[in-house]
Design an enzyme around this catalytic site. Sequence first.
Site, PDB file in Angstrom:
ATOM      1  N   HIS A  73       0.844  -1.193   0.000  1.00 61.11           N
ATOM      2  CA  HIS A  73       0.000   0.000   0.000  1.00 61.11           C
ATOM      3  C   HIS A  73       0.878   1.240   0.000  1.00 61.11           C
ATOM      4  CE1 HIS A  73       0.616   0.823   4.347  1.00 61.11           C
ATOM      5  NE2 HIS A  73       0.440  -0.478   4.548  1.00 61.11           N
ATOM      6  N   ASP A  75      -0.185   4.401   1.151  1.00 63.53           N
ATOM      7  CA  ASP A  75      -0.503   5.408   2.165  1.00 63.53           C
ATOM      8  C   ASP A  75       0.251   5.134   3.455  1.00 63.53           C
ATOM      9  OD1 ASP A  75      -2.233   3.088   2.291  1.00 63.53           O
ATOM     10  OD2 ASP A  75      -3.412   4.117   3.833  1.00 63.53           O
ATOM     11  N   GLU A 137      -5.098   1.721   2.900  1.00 62.00           N
ATOM     12  CA  GLU A 137      -4.963   0.556   3.770  1.00 62.00           C
ATOM     13  C   GLU A 137      -5.021   0.986   5.223  1.00 62.00           C
ATOM     14  OE1 GLU A 137      -3.004  -2.525   6.259  1.00 62.00           O
ATOM     15  OE2 GLU A 137      -2.438  -0.414   5.969  1.00 62.00           O
ATOM     16  N   GLU A 165       3.639  -6.610   4.304  1.00 68.85           N
ATOM     17  CA  GLU A 165       3.592  -5.952   5.618  1.00 68.85           C
ATOM     18  C   GLU A 165       4.759  -6.436   6.476  1.00 68.85           C
ATOM     19  OE1 GLU A 165       1.689  -3.610   6.640  1.00 68.85           O
ATOM     20  OE2 GLU A 165      -0.112  -3.639   5.384  1.00 68.85           O
TER      21      GLU A 165
END
Length: 387
Positions: A73, A75, A137, A165
Amino acid sequence: MPDRLTPLELMEKLISFPTVSRDTNIPLIDWVADYLAGHGIESHRYIDPDQPKHALFAHVGPWEEGAVVLSGHTDVVPVDGQPWDTDPFTVVERDGKYFGRGTCDMKGFDALALWALVEAQYAGVKRPLQIALSFDEEVGCTGAPPMIAAMQPVLPKGSAVIVGEPSSMQAVTGHKGGIGFITEVVGHEVHSSIMHLGVNAIMAGARLIEWANTMNTENMAHKPGDIAAMFDPPFTTVHVGTIEGGTAQNITAKRCTFDFGFRVVPGEDKDKWAADYLKQVAKVEKQMQAVVPETYIKVTTRFDVPGLNPEEDGEAETLVRQITGDNASHKVSYGTEGGQFQEAGYSAVICGPGSIDQAHQPNEFIEVSQFNAGHDFMKSLLARLAT
């Protein structure tokens, strides 16, 4: 033709874009699209119709199904009010660490994924590689589902998704699901000396928050099942993170707004948890309206994120374990876009550099050794795709 940037140079560039979730990410996506185009890679976008945000996805290698998908992601969380020692949007190396907002969560992985995609283009891989960069996200994984849907008619479907992640490069095969609400309690103002004639929205809302405390106490006391025991904590949690309302100390509060959310262990029904909460809302609302009929409680769904369920002989898990040599069982309590890819028919696993302990913190960092481990992982992945 532009230079082929190193992973560090790519991370430095990505972090220079302050893509806090409340703001646009389009300048970052524009740069990524131009960079990929410079290396002969066509990218595609999902354009959010309601806000200035784009997702990007691309494919390298044979035009066939079965790609490995690198999912990240774009953001990041805000830095407001955090005591940073350096500019959050400039990567600073110190004491064996790279500091900057997103180094850990998760532009470090995004940079590694972009590096791998460009290298795959030049290597001529035999199995395709894809990248998927989402938005929002950090506000409930709301940007991934429309992006995943947009990918389907445009790219050959991938089969194994690696969600980068921060997991310290371990293969995480399961995480909790989540559902969250914005709850607005609308009461009736009177002078606090005659509070029995009014409805205090804060005090009414406190009954719902106390229900959350009760549920946490009860869940903690139960013996966890086999799946729940894999998580820390080994039970569904109920949480309120923000609250605001009221006008003055001597006025019953007209309004109170708070977020209310669940992190649900796989095997439990998050929709049932939501229904139980709405029953409590209806109960409190009835008590309010018995005093002033015009009062009410409005509940709006803020996010609804599926859990990542462990797969039996999952393709993504097998691939990551083969590369990392990690055969231990790892589950996490935070949510990711992995469950959303899984719901769309992909095999999914979480594996990325850095520790979740550093995510969202002031002076966020990723250890240089972890970033290098992520780079080594991508080199090994490319070698496998080439054969």
